[in-house]
Design a protein around this motif. Structure first.
Motif, PDB file in Angstrom:
ATOM      1  N   ASP A 140     -12.269   7.419  -6.293  1.00 58.33           N
ATOM      2  CA  ASP A 140     -12.422   7.832  -4.901  1.00 58.33           C
ATOM      3  C   ASP A 140     -11.210   8.599  -4.382  1.00 58.33           C
ATOM      4  O   ASP A 140     -11.168   9.000  -3.219  1.00 58.33           O
ATOM      5  CB  ASP A 140     -12.694   6.622  -4.003  1.00 58.33           C
ATOM      6  CG  ASP A 140     -11.549   5.603  -4.012  1.00 58.33           C
ATOM      7  OD1 ASP A 140     -10.520   5.862  -4.664  1.00 58.33           O
ATOM      8  OD2 ASP A 140     -11.692   4.555  -3.351  1.00 58.33           O
ATOM      9  N   GLY A 141     -10.201   8.804  -5.239  1.00 59.89           N
ATOM     10  CA  GLY A 141      -9.029   9.565  -4.862  1.00 59.89           C
ATOM     11  C   GLY A 141      -7.866   8.731  -4.381  1.00 59.89           C
ATOM     12  O   GLY A 141      -6.732   9.207  -4.347  1.00 59.89           O
ATOM     13  N   ASP A 142      -8.117   7.497  -3.976  1.00 59.01           N
ATOM     14  CA  ASP A 142      -7.024   6.636  -3.531  1.00 59.01           C
ATOM     15  C   ASP A 142      -6.159   6.226  -4.721  1.00 59.01           C
ATOM     16  O   ASP A 142      -6.617   6.194  -5.865  1.00 59.01           O
ATOM     17  CB  ASP A 142      -7.578   5.382  -2.849  1.00 59.01           C
ATOM     18  CG  ASP A 142      -8.151   5.673  -1.474  1.00 59.01           C
ATOM     19  OD1 ASP A 142      -7.902   6.781  -0.962  1.00 59.01           O
ATOM     20  OD2 ASP A 142      -8.850   4.802  -0.927  1.00 59.01           O
ATOM     21  N   ALA A 143      -4.911   5.897  -4.433  1.00 61.04           N
ATOM     22  CA  ALA A 143      -4.006   5.458  -5.495  1.00 61.04           C
ATOM     23  C   ALA A 143      -4.433   4.088  -6.021  1.00 61.04           C
ATOM     24  O   ALA A 143      -4.757   3.180  -5.242  1.00 61.04           O
ATOM     25  CB  ALA A 143      -2.578   5.400  -4.963  1.00 61.04           C
ATOM     26  N   VAL A 155      12.133  -3.532  -4.993  1.00 63.45           N
ATOM     27  CA  VAL A 155      12.125  -2.140  -4.542  1.00 63.45           C
ATOM     28  C   VAL A 155      10.912  -1.403  -5.101  1.00 63.45           C
ATOM     29  O   VAL A 155      10.744  -1.331  -6.323  1.00 63.45           O
ATOM     30  CB  VAL A 155      13.412  -1.402  -4.981  1.00 63.45           C
ATOM     31  CG1 VAL A 155      13.470  -0.020  -4.334  1.00 63.45           C
ATOM     32  CG2 VAL A 155      14.646  -2.214  -4.640  1.00 63.45           C
ATOM     33  N   ASP A 156      10.102  -0.864  -4.209  1.00 64.55           N
ATOM     34  CA  ASP A 156       9.020   0.019  -4.652  1.00 64.55           C
ATOM     35  C   ASP A 156       9.615   1.392  -4.953  1.00 64.55           C
ATOM     36  O   ASP A 156       9.999   2.137  -4.046  1.00 64.55           O
ATOM     37  CB  ASP A 156       7.948   0.152  -3.556  1.00 64.55           C
ATOM     38  CG  ASP A 156       6.893  -0.929  -3.643  1.00 64.55           C
ATOM     39  OD1 ASP A 156       6.624  -1.393  -4.763  1.00 64.55           O
ATOM     40  OD2 ASP A 156       6.348  -1.315  -2.602  1.00 64.55           O
ATOM     41  N   LYS A 157       9.707   1.721  -6.241  1.00 63.45           N
ATOM     42  CA  LYS A 157      10.148   3.063  -6.662  1.00 63.45           C
ATOM     43  C   LYS A 157       8.936   3.938  -6.963  1.00 63.45           C
ATOM     44  O   LYS A 157       9.011   5.162  -6.863  1.00 63.45           O
ATOM     45  CB  LYS A 157      11.047   2.944  -7.901  1.00 63.45           C
ATOM     46  CG  LYS A 157      11.842   4.188  -8.235  1.00 63.45           C
ATOM     47  CD  LYS A 157      12.971   4.383  -7.254  1.00 63.45           C
ATOM     48  CE  LYS A 157      13.942   5.451  -7.732  1.00 63.45           C
ATOM     49  NZ  LYS A 157      14.916   5.812  -6.674  1.00 63.45           N
ATOM     50  N   SER A 158       7.841   3.292  -7.333  1.00 62.96           N
ATOM     51  CA  SER A 158       6.590   4.026  -7.557  1.00 62.96           C
ATOM     52  C   SER A 158       6.160   4.713  -6.268  1.00 62.96           C
ATOM     53  O   SER A 158       6.471   4.245  -5.163  1.00 62.96           O
ATOM     54  CB  SER A 158       5.483   3.072  -8.010  1.00 62.96           C
ATOM     55  OG  SER A 158       5.828   2.397  -9.199  1.00 62.96           O
ATOM     56  N   THR A 159       5.437   5.809  -6.420  1.00 66.29           N
ATOM     57  CA  THR A 159       4.894   6.490  -5.245  1.00 66.29           C
ATOM     58  C   THR A 159       3.663   5.729  -4.782  1.00 66.29           C
ATOM     59  O   THR A 159       2.674   5.636  -5.497  1.00 66.29           O
ATOM     60  CB  THR A 159       4.526   7.945  -5.585  1.00 66.29           C
ATOM     61  OG1 THR A 159       5.706   8.622  -6.042  1.00 66.29           O
ATOM     62  CG2 THR A 159       3.973   8.662  -4.365  1.00 66.29           C
ATOM     63  N   VAL A 160       3.758   5.176  -3.560  1.00 68.79           N
ATOM     64  CA  VAL A 160       2.700   4.285  -3.077  1.00 68.79           C
ATOM     65  C   VAL A 160       2.319   4.633  -1.644  1.00 68.79           C
ATOM     66  O   VAL A 160       3.145   5.127  -0.872  1.00 68.79           O
ATOM     67  CB  VAL A 160       3.144   2.808  -3.151  1.00 68.79           C
ATOM     68  CG1 VAL A 160       3.349   2.379  -4.600  1.00 68.79           C
ATOM     69  CG2 VAL A 160       4.420   2.581  -2.342  1.00 68.79           C
ATOM     70  N   PRO A 161       1.072   4.368  -1.257  1.00 68.84           N
ATOM     71  CA  PRO A 161       0.626   4.637   0.119  1.00 68.84           C
ATOM     72  C   PRO A 161       1.313   3.726   1.127  1.00 68.84           C
ATOM     73  O   PRO A 161       1.848   2.665   0.789  1.00 68.84           O
ATOM     74  CB  PRO A 161      -0.882   4.354   0.066  1.00 68.84           C
ATOM     75  CG  PRO A 161      -1.243   4.374  -1.370  1.00 68.84           C
ATOM     76  CD  PRO A 161      -0.034   3.915  -2.110  1.00 68.84           C
ATOM     77  N   VAL A 162       1.260   4.144   2.373  1.00 68.75           N
ATOM     78  CA  VAL A 162       1.820   3.349   3.456  1.00 68.75           C
ATOM     79  C   VAL A 162       1.154   1.970   3.482  1.00 68.75           C
ATOM     80  O   VAL A 162      -0.062   1.852   3.361  1.00 68.75           O
ATOM     81  CB  VAL A 162       1.603   4.061   4.807  1.00 68.75           C
ATOM     82  CG1 VAL A 162       2.076   3.172   5.948  1.00 68.75           C
ATOM     83  CG2 VAL A 162       2.348   5.380   4.838  1.00 68.75           C
ATOM     84  N   GLY A 163       1.969   0.948   3.612  1.00 74.17           N
ATOM     85  CA  GLY A 163       1.470  -0.416   3.662  1.00 74.17           C
ATOM     86  C   GLY A 163       1.582  -1.158   2.348  1.00 74.17           C
ATOM     87  O   GLY A 163       1.388  -2.383   2.308  1.00 74.17           O
ATOM     88  N   THR A 164       1.918  -0.449   1.262  1.00 73.79           N
ATOM     89  CA  THR A 164       2.007  -1.113  -0.041  1.00 73.79           C
ATOM     90  C   THR A 164       3.136  -2.127  -0.054  1.00 73.79           C
ATOM     91  O   THR A 164       3.006  -3.226  -0.609  1.00 73.79           O
ATOM     92  CB  THR A 164       2.213  -0.075  -1.153  1.00 73.79           C
ATOM     93  OG1 THR A 164       1.136   0.856  -1.144  1.00 73.79           O
ATOM     94  CG2 THR A 164       2.273  -0.750  -2.513  1.00 73.79           C
ATOM     95  N   GLY A 165       4.268  -1.780   0.559  1.00 71.59           N
ATOM     96  CA  GLY A 165       5.379  -2.727   0.617  1.00 71.59           C
ATOM     97  C   GLY A 165       5.000  -4.007   1.324  1.00 71.59           C
ATOM     98  O   GLY A 165       5.426  -5.108   0.928  1.00 71.59           O
TER      99      GLY A 165
END
Length: 442
Positions: free
Chosen positions: A91-94, A117-127
Motif C-alpha cells: 500500500d506504499g506505507d513503510a 535511537v531510531d536511525k532508520s527512516t521512519v514515519p512520524v509517530g514511530t518513536g
C-alpha cells in the motif's frame, strides 16, 4: 561510550564503523548469521568507498565487533541504534515490522539508563510506538527514545558521516540529549551544526529532505525536456539557476530519473502519511508520477535514437546501478529502461563496475561483459545509464571502431556534444541538442 547498532545494512554498518572511528566502542548486531560471519572474515557485504578500511582499522583497534546475540550486546550500552530496513509495503506505507521487532529484542535486555535511537527512516509517530513497545515489555526499564535520522549518500557515506551538513537529534529528554551530544562530541568540536528538536519533528525532517531533493531532480529533468525542444542547454540552465544561493547547484543534473534506497521509498511513505492526516502532498505525488514516466520516456528516447526501431539490434549498456560508487540496484532506472528495450526487441549487453552481482537478481536475459569495452563489439548503439568515472575517459577512437555504428546515447551527460561530434559520433544526451559527426545538429 558503548554503542550497539541493531542491523548491519548500509546505515548500521557505516554508522557503526564511523562511531568506532570517533573513539566509541561499537557492537553491530544482526540476525543474519551469514552476514555476521562474513564481517568476522573482514568481508564487507556492501560496496561503499572507504568502508572496508575503516572497518578493518577499528576491528583491529578493538573498538568494533559483530554478533548475532542481542542479549550480549544490549546490556550496559549508553545508546542503541535501530538501523533496520523500512521497505515499502504494497500500500506504499513503510513496513515497520523490523523496527518493532528490534524494539522488542532490545527491551528484554536493557540494563541501566539507555537511549534507544531510531536511525532508520521512519514515519512520524514511530518513536512513540517504539517507546510503548519497550515500556510494555519491560516496565522497569530506564530509557528514552530519540530520533536521529541519517543523511548518508551512497558512494559518499563516510564523508557524509564525518563531515555532515548537520546532525538532527529529536528528543525532549534532557538525559537523552546529553548522551547524544556526547556521542557526536568530536563532530561538534568541528562546528557541525546540531539541530535539537522534538522526536516527531526529526522524523518528518528526513522525509521532507528527501522529498525536496527528489523534487529538484524531477524539476530539472522536465526543464531538460523543454531545452531539447527549443535548442537550449540544460547544463547551462542548471548552472544559471544553481548559482542562486536560494536554489543551490546540487541535485540539478538532468538524467534518467531518480532511484536508490531512499527517494522512491521515502516519497511514497511521505505521501501515505500526508493522506492519513488529511493533507495530501500534491507536489510530492506529482514528483513520483513524473519520475515513473521519466523512465518510460528514456526508453522511448533510446528507441528513437536508433531510428525508431530496435528490433533485433544490440544495445551496449554502461552502468546499471542507480548511481556510481555503489552496488545498489534498488529502484535503479535500469530496472525499468532495460526491460522496455528488451520488449521492443533489443538484445542487451551490459557492464557495471560493481553492480552486476546484484543486477543479475533483477535483470534477466542480459549478456554481461567483463569490462566497458566488452559491451561494444558489433553493438548498434552505446547507452550510458550510470556515470561511473571510468566511463568518462573512454578511448573514443576505440569505441567508434568497436561499434557497428558510431551512435552513443548518454543519459547522464558525461560528454559534451562538441567533443563527441569531433570524435565522429552521433550523440544523443539529455536536455541538449543532438549532434552528428562534424557538429551537424538534428
Amino acid at each position: 561510550m558503548k554503542v550497539a547498532m541493531i542491523g548491519t545494512g548500509y546505515v548500521g554498518l557505516v554508522s557503526g564503523a564511523c562511531f568506532a572511528d570517533l573513539g566509541h566502542h561499537v557492537i553491530c548486531v544482526d540476525t543474519d548469521a551469514a552476514k555476521i560471519e562474513k564481517l568476522h572474515r573482514a568481508e564487507i557485504p556492501i560496496y561503499e568507498p572507504g568502508l572496508e578500511d575503516i572497518v578493518a582499522r577499528n576491528v583491529e583497534a578493538g573498538r568494533l565487533s559483530f554478533t548475532t546475540d542481542a542479549a550480549s550486546a544490549v546490556p550496559s550500552c549508553d545508546a542503541i541504534f535501530i538501523c533496520v530496513g523500512t521497505p515499502p509495503r504494497e500500500d506504499g506505507d513503510a513496513d515497520l515490522s523490523y523496527v518493532y521487532a528490534a524494539a522488542q529484542g532490545i527491551a528484554a535486555h536493557l540494563e541501566g539508563y539507555t537511549v534507544i535511537v531510531d536511525k532508520s527512516t521512519v514515519p512520524v509517530g514511530t518513536g512513540d510506538e517504539v517507546e510503548a513497545i519497550v515500556r510494555k515489555q519491560n516496565p522497569e526499564a530506564d530509557f528514552d527514545v530519540a530520533s536521529n535520522p541519517e543523511f548518508l549518500r551512497e558512494g559518499n557515506a563516510i564523508d557524509d558521516f564525518m563531515q555532515p551538513d548537520r546532525i538532527v537529534i529529536g528528543t525532549n529528554a534532557a538525559r537523552a540529549k546529553e548522551v547524544m551530544q556526547a556521542l557526536y562530541r568530536p563532530l561538534m568540536l568541528a562546528e557541525t551544526p546540531i539541530v535539537h528538536t522534538s522526536r516527531a519533528t526529526a522524523e518528518i525532517t528526513k522525509y521532507a529532505a528527501n522529498a525536496f531533493l527528489a523534487m529538484k531532480v524531477t524539476f530539472i529533468n522536465e526543464i531538460a525536456d523543454i531545452c531539447e525542444r527549443v535548442g537550449a542547454d540544460v547544463q547551462d540552465v542548471s548552472r544559471g539557476i544553481g548559482l542562486d544561493s536560494r536554489i543551490g547547484t546540487k541535485f540539478l543534473q538532468a538524467g534518467a530519473g531518480f532511484g536508490g534506497s531512499c527517494f522512491p521509498k521515502d516519497t511514497l511513505a511521505l505521501t501515505g502519511t500526508a493522506r492519513k492526516v488529511g493533507r495530501p502532498t500534491q507536489i510530492v505525488e506529482a514528483v513520483m508520477a513524473a519520475n515513473a514516466e521519466r523512465k518510460r520516456r528514456m526508453a522511448e528516447k533510446v528507441i528513437a535514437a536508433c531510428g525508431d526501431s530496435i528490433e533485433g539490434k544490440t544495445i551496449g549498456v554502461l552502468g546499471v546501478t542507480f548511481k556510481p560508487n555503489t552496488d545498489d540496484m534498488r529502484d535503479a532506472p535500469s530496472l525499468d529502461i532495460l526491460p522496455l528495450l528488451q520488449q521492443a526487441g533489443a538484445h542487451i549487453r551490459a557492464y557495471d563496475p560493481e553492480g552486476m552481482g546484484q543486477a543479475r537478481k533483477h535483470l534477466k536475459d542480459i549478456e554481461w561483459a567483463d569490462d566497458a569495452y566488452g559491451v561494444m563489439p558489433g553493438a548498434d548503439a552505446l547507452l550510458i545509464l550510470t556515470e561511473w568515472n571510468e566511463f568518462r575517459v573512454l578511448d573514443l577512437d576505440r569505441v567508434r571502431r568497436e561499434l557497428k555504428a558510431p551512435l552513443m546515447i548518454d543519459l547522464r551527460n558525461i560528454y559534451t556534444p562538441a567533443e563527441m561530434a569531433r570524435a565522429g559520433f552521433e550523440y544523443h544526451s539529455v536536455g541538449r541538442e543532438t549532434v552528428r559527426p562534424g557538429g551537424l545538429k538534428k
